[in-house]
Enzyme design. Structure first.
Site, short mmCIF file in Angstrom:
data_model
loop_
_atom_site.label_atom_id
_atom_site.label_comp_id
_atom_site.label_asym_id
_atom_site.label_seq_id
_atom_site.Cartn_x
_atom_site.Cartn_y
_atom_site.Cartn_z
N ARG A 34 0.83 -1.21 0.00
CA ARG A 34 0.00 0.00 0.00
C ARG A 34 0.87 1.26 0.00
O ARG A 34 1.88 1.32 0.69
CB ARG A 34 -0.92 0.01 1.20
CG ARG A 34 -1.90 -1.15 1.16
CD ARG A 34 -3.03 -1.03 2.18
NE ARG A 34 -3.77 -2.28 2.22
CZ ARG A 34 -4.65 -2.67 1.31
NH1 ARG A 34 -4.93 -1.91 0.28
NH2 ARG A 34 -5.27 -3.84 1.43
N ILE A 36 2.01 4.90 0.97
CA ILE A 36 1.90 5.61 2.25
C ILE A 36 1.19 6.95 2.11
O ILE A 36 0.81 7.55 3.12
CB ILE A 36 3.27 5.79 2.94
CG1 ILE A 36 4.22 6.62 2.08
CG2 ILE A 36 3.86 4.44 3.31
CD1 ILE A 36 5.50 7.03 2.80
N GLU A 105 9.38 9.68 -8.74
CA GLU A 105 9.99 10.11 -7.49
C GLU A 105 10.99 9.10 -6.93
O GLU A 105 11.91 9.48 -6.22
CB GLU A 105 8.90 10.40 -6.45
CG GLU A 105 8.04 11.59 -6.85
CD GLU A 105 6.93 11.88 -5.86
OE1 GLU A 105 6.82 11.18 -4.83
OE2 GLU A 105 6.16 12.81 -6.12
N HIS A 110 8.08 1.06 -10.65
CA HIS A 110 6.91 0.75 -9.84
C HIS A 110 5.65 1.14 -10.60
O HIS A 110 5.62 2.13 -11.32
CB HIS A 110 6.95 1.43 -8.47
CG HIS A 110 7.13 2.91 -8.50
ND1 HIS A 110 8.33 3.52 -8.84
CD2 HIS A 110 6.26 3.92 -8.22
CE1 HIS A 110 8.20 4.84 -8.75
NE2 HIS A 110 6.95 5.10 -8.39
#
Length: 128
Positions: A34, A36, A105, A110
């Site tokens: 998950r 954050i 970032e 991902h």
């Protein structure tokens, strides 16, 4: 093209168990956890276990097994999360930001899986 992977990035540390994560799914090719700072009721990141900076790096350097395994892991995560329309979910958005203009970032490939509500348009038309 040459890609320099930073093994001190936060996702590398999560993979090594140095930083905890709220794991949703894991197999030999991928880890899903998950976000954050969720941007939707469902917001999970799926990362490959190999040291890949972005999708271009992954597509050019990963083994066939890694590519298939990562892709299938994303599908399994969507099923686990209940967002897969083929399994009764209402749908989801997949996003993989790449590079500075893509606002990446963390320099580890991902894929964001977002769902759980109507998300609306992602971008406005360029000529608007």
């Amino acid at each position: 093209m040459t890609y320099a992977y930073d093994d001190q990035n936060i996702f590398a540390k999560i993979l090594r168990g140095e930083i905890p994560s709220d794991t949703v799914y894991e197999d030999e090719f991928a880890l899903a956890f998950r976000d954050i700072q969720p941007q939707a009721p469902v917001h999970v990141l799926v990362i490959p276990k190999g040291p890949y900076v972005n999708y271009d790096h992954f597509a050019s350097r990963a083994t066939d097994a890694e590519i298939v395994g990562y892709s299938r892991a994303i599908g399994k995560v969507c099923a686990v999360l209940g967002v897969d329309p083929g399994a009764g979910g209402q749908g989801y958005r997949m996003i993989a930001n790449t590079g500075e203009a893509g606002v990446q970032e963390v320099p580890h490939l991902h894929t964001h899986i977002l769902g759980g509500r109507m998300l609306g348009r992602m971008l406005k038309r360029f000529d608007d």
